[in-house]
Design a protein around this motif. Sequence first.
Motif, PDB file in Angstrom:
ATOM      1  N   VAL A   1      34.030  -2.220 -16.972  1.00 47.98           N
ATOM      2  CA  VAL A   1      32.604  -2.431 -17.197  1.00 47.98           C
ATOM      3  C   VAL A   1      32.018  -1.306 -18.046  1.00 47.98           C
ATOM      4  N   SER A   2      32.452  -0.068 -17.781  1.00 49.40           N
ATOM      5  CA  SER A   2      31.938   1.055 -18.577  1.00 49.40           C
ATOM      6  C   SER A   2      32.355   0.917 -20.036  1.00 49.40           C
ATOM      7  N   GLU A   3      33.578   0.416 -20.276  1.00 50.53           N
ATOM      8  CA  GLU A   3      34.011   0.210 -21.655  1.00 50.53           C
ATOM      9  C   GLU A   3      33.233  -0.932 -22.315  1.00 50.53           C
ATOM     10  N   LYS A   4      32.841  -1.917 -21.513  1.00 52.14           N
ATOM     11  CA  LYS A   4      32.002  -2.984 -22.058  1.00 52.14           C
ATOM     12  C   LYS A   4      30.647  -2.441 -22.488  1.00 52.14           C
ATOM     13  N   GLU A   5      30.082  -1.555 -21.678  1.00 52.84           N
ATOM     14  CA  GLU A   5      28.745  -1.059 -21.961  1.00 52.84           C
ATOM     15  C   GLU A   5      28.716  -0.117 -23.153  1.00 52.84           C
ATOM     16  N   ILE A   6      29.780   0.690 -23.334  1.00 54.37           N
ATOM     17  CA  ILE A   6      29.783   1.615 -24.469  1.00 54.37           C
ATOM     18  C   ILE A   6      30.402   0.996 -25.716  1.00 54.37           C
ATOM     19  N   GLY A   7      31.002  -0.193 -25.571  1.00 51.00           N
ATOM     20  CA  GLY A   7      31.480  -0.934 -26.734  1.00 51.00           C
ATOM     21  C   GLY A   7      32.930  -0.704 -27.108  1.00 51.00           C
ATOM     22  N   THR A   8      33.664   0.155 -26.416  1.00 48.77           N
ATOM     23  CA  THR A   8      35.059   0.410 -26.796  1.00 48.77           C
ATOM     24  C   THR A   8      35.982  -0.747 -26.451  1.00 48.77           C
ATOM     25  N   ILE A   9      35.540  -1.628 -25.561  1.00 47.54           N
ATOM     26  CA  ILE A   9      36.386  -2.758 -25.192  1.00 47.54           C
ATOM     27  C   ILE A   9      36.613  -3.696 -26.365  1.00 47.54           C
ATOM     28  N   GLU A  10      35.671  -3.720 -27.320  1.00 48.98           N
ATOM     29  CA  GLU A  10      35.814  -4.582 -28.485  1.00 48.98           C
ATOM     30  C   GLU A  10      36.983  -4.146 -29.350  1.00 48.98           C
ATOM     31  N   GLN A  11      37.242  -2.825 -29.401  1.00 50.82           N
ATOM     32  CA  GLN A  11      38.380  -2.342 -30.182  1.00 50.82           C
ATOM     33  C   GLN A  11      39.694  -2.789 -29.557  1.00 50.82           C
ATOM     34  N   ILE A  12      39.735  -2.835 -28.213  1.00 54.28           N
ATOM     35  CA  ILE A  12      40.938  -3.313 -27.529  1.00 54.28           C
ATOM     36  C   ILE A  12      41.122  -4.808 -27.764  1.00 54.28           C
ATOM     37  N   ASN A  13      40.020  -5.534 -27.765  1.00 61.66           N
ATOM     38  CA  ASN A  13      40.098  -6.991 -27.901  1.00 61.66           C
ATOM     39  C   ASN A  13      40.668  -7.421 -29.254  1.00 61.66           C
ATOM     40  N   VAL A  14      40.442  -6.625 -30.275  1.00 65.74           N
ATOM     41  CA  VAL A  14      40.940  -7.007 -31.617  1.00 65.74           C
ATOM     42  C   VAL A  14      42.285  -6.349 -31.923  1.00 65.74           C
ATOM     43  N   SER A  15      42.838  -5.632 -30.945  1.00 65.36           N
ATOM     44  CA  SER A  15      44.145  -4.979 -31.130  1.00 65.36           C
ATOM     45  C   SER A  15      45.242  -5.918 -30.639  1.00 65.36           C
TER      46      SER A  15
ATOM     47  N   GLY B   1      39.699  -4.026  -7.804  1.00 68.42           N
ATOM     48  CA  GLY B   1      38.644  -3.377  -8.582  1.00 68.42           C
ATOM     49  C   GLY B   1      38.616  -3.870 -10.013  1.00 68.42           C
ATOM     50  N   LEU B   2      39.786  -4.024 -10.618  1.00 67.44           N
ATOM     51  CA  LEU B   2      39.843  -4.530 -11.996  1.00 67.44           C
ATOM     52  C   LEU B   2      39.402  -5.982 -12.064  1.00 67.44           C
ATOM     53  N   LEU B   3      39.722  -6.758 -11.039  1.00 65.03           N
ATOM     54  CA  LEU B   3      39.290  -8.155 -10.996  1.00 65.03           C
ATOM     55  C   LEU B   3      37.770  -8.239 -10.964  1.00 65.03           C
ATOM     56  N   VAL B   4      37.138  -7.401 -10.139  1.00 60.79           N
ATOM     57  CA  VAL B   4      35.678  -7.355 -10.086  1.00 60.79           C
ATOM     58  C   VAL B   4      35.119  -6.885 -11.419  1.00 60.79           C
ATOM     59  N   SER B   5      35.774  -5.896 -12.023  1.00 61.39           N
ATOM     60  CA  SER B   5      35.315  -5.366 -13.307  1.00 61.39           C
ATOM     61  C   SER B   5      35.404  -6.410 -14.417  1.00 61.39           C
ATOM     62  N   ASN B   6      36.460  -7.230 -14.382  1.00 55.26           N
ATOM     63  CA  ASN B   6      36.609  -8.279 -15.398  1.00 55.26           C
ATOM     64  C   ASN B   6      35.475  -9.292 -15.361  1.00 55.26           C
ATOM     65  N   THR B   7      35.001  -9.578 -14.168  1.00 53.83           N
ATOM     66  CA  THR B   7      33.986 -10.626 -13.999  1.00 53.83           C
ATOM     67  C   THR B   7      32.564 -10.076 -13.936  1.00 53.83           C
ATOM     68  N   SER B   8      32.384  -8.769 -14.179  1.00 55.76           N
ATOM     69  CA  SER B   8      31.051  -8.163 -14.136  1.00 55.76           C
ATOM     70  C   SER B   8      30.638  -7.747 -15.538  1.00 55.76           C
ATOM     71  N   ASP B   9      29.364  -7.844 -15.789  1.00 48.11           N
ATOM     72  CA  ASP B   9      28.837  -7.489 -17.107  1.00 48.11           C
ATOM     73  C   ASP B   9      28.167  -6.124 -17.133  1.00 48.11           C
ATOM     74  N   THR B  10      27.748  -5.625 -15.970  1.00 47.28           N
ATOM     75  CA  THR B  10      27.066  -4.342 -15.908  1.00 47.28           C
ATOM     76  C   THR B  10      27.650  -3.501 -14.775  1.00 47.28           C
ATOM     77  N   MET B  11      27.434  -2.187 -14.855  1.00 49.93           N
ATOM     78  CA  MET B  11      27.903  -1.274 -13.816  1.00 49.93           C
ATOM     79  C   MET B  11      27.247  -1.599 -12.475  1.00 49.93           C
ATOM     80  N   GLN B  12      25.975  -1.933 -12.524  1.00 48.11           N
ATOM     81  CA  GLN B  12      25.245  -2.237 -11.295  1.00 48.11           C
ATOM     82  C   GLN B  12      25.833  -3.459 -10.606  1.00 48.11           C
ATOM     83  N   GLN B  13      26.157  -4.479 -11.374  1.00 40.88           N
ATOM     84  CA  GLN B  13      26.734  -5.685 -10.802  1.00 40.88           C
ATOM     85  C   GLN B  13      28.098  -5.392 -10.180  1.00 40.88           C
ATOM     86  N   ALA B  14      28.925  -4.622 -10.869  1.00 37.62           N
ATOM     87  CA  ALA B  14      30.244  -4.276 -10.336  1.00 37.62           C
ATOM     88  C   ALA B  14      30.124  -3.460  -9.055  1.00 37.62           C
ATOM     89  N   MET B  15      29.172  -2.529  -9.013  1.00 41.44           N
ATOM     90  CA  MET B  15      28.984  -1.702  -7.824  1.00 41.44           C
ATOM     91  C   MET B  15      28.597  -2.543  -6.615  1.00 41.44           C
TER      92      MET B  15
END
Length: 370
Positions: A200-214, A274-288
Motif C-alpha cells: 500500500v505504501s508503494e501504491k501511495e508513493i507511486g513506485t509500484i508502477e515501476q514494478i508493474n511495467v517491469s 498481510g500482503l493479501l490485505v495490502s493487495n486489496t487495499s488502496d490506502t494505508m488507513q484501509q489496510a490498517m
Amino acid sequence: MLKYLIEKEFKQIRRNSFLPRLILFMPCLTMLVLPWAASMEVRNINLAVVDNDRSAYSGRLTEKASASAYFNLVDVASSYEEAMEGVESGQTDIILEIPEKFERRLTTEGAAQVLIAANAVNGTKGGLGSSYLTAIVNDFPADLRNETAAQSRISAAPAVRITPQYKFNPHLNYQVYMVPALMVMLLTIVCGFMPALNIVSEKEIGTIEQINVSPVGKFQFILAKLIPYWVIGFVVLSISFVLAWLVYGLVPAGNLLTIYAGMALYVLTVSGLGLLVSNTSDTMQQAMFVMFFFMIVLILMSGLFTPISSMPGWAQKITLFNPLRYFIQIMRMIYLKGSGFADLLTQFSALAVFTVTINLWAVLSYRKNR
C-alpha cells in the motif's frame, strides 16, 4: 532478479528510521511488560468483614483471611448493609459475614455457617475470590484441631493427606503459560502489520508502477516481499528467547529447532495474510483497519488468554481456521512439555496448508498491469 528485489526491501526497511527501532523495541516491551500485566490470576481482592460474633475464633478467621496474599482487608463493618455500601461504591469486592454464636457452634457442633457475598460484575474476579475465601474458611476448623489437639472439644476426624503434583508447571506460575503464547502474538503483530502496509505504501508513493511495467513476475514479487519479514521473524523470536531466559528463567523443554521450523511456516502465513490485505487495499488507513480486525479475531480466538475448550461449540469450529491457534499450541507444548515433531504433526500440517493457501491467494490477488 529476486536477489535485487530482496535487497531493495531490506534497504527500504533500513532507510526507515522507525522500523528497525520497532523491531527491537517490540520484543523488549512485550516480554518485559505483558507477562506481568496479561495475567488471569486474581489478587488484591478488597475484603470487608462483618463480625457479628466478636469472639476469639471470629477474630482469628478475620486475621487468616486478611493474611492471605489474595485479599486486602479494607473494612470491618458493623452490619451487612454497611458492607454493601462499600460494594456498591466499588471499594469492596467481597464480603465475609460471620454470624452470632459462631465460636459456640464451632466448638459444640463442630460446624458453623458464614456468608460470602461477592461482587460478580466481573464474573472471573467474583468467582475466583469466592473460591479463595471458601478454601480459607474450610481450612479454619482444621487449623483449630491442629492447635488445640487433645484439649479441643472439636472431634478429631480421620484425615486424608493429599500431596498435589503439578506437571509441566509445578509452581502454577501463570507467566510460564503466557510467555510462549505472547511470543506468538508478537510475531503476529510485527510480521503481519508490516507486510500489510508494504504494498500500500508503494501504491501511495507511486513506485509500484515501476514494478508493474517491469518483467518481474507475480510470484517473484510476492516472494521478495515475504523473505525479509521471514528473516525479521527469526530475529524477533530469537530476542524473545533471550529475554525469556534472562528475565523469567524460561528455556524450551523441547528442541529449539522444532520451534524455528514452526515459526518459519507461521511467519510466512501471517506475512502472506498481510500482503493479501495490502493487495486489496488502496490506502494505508484501509489496510490498517482491515488488518486490525483480523488481528483482534485471530488473537481472541486462538486460546491465548482463555482455553479453546471453554468456548462454545461453534466458536471451537471457527478456531480450526485460525493459524495462530496451531502455533500457540506448538510453542506451549515444546516450551512446557518438551514435545517433539512427531507429537505436533497435526499442528505443522495445518500451518503448512495455511502457508500454501494464503500465499498462493496473495500471488493471485496481486494485480500486475503490464
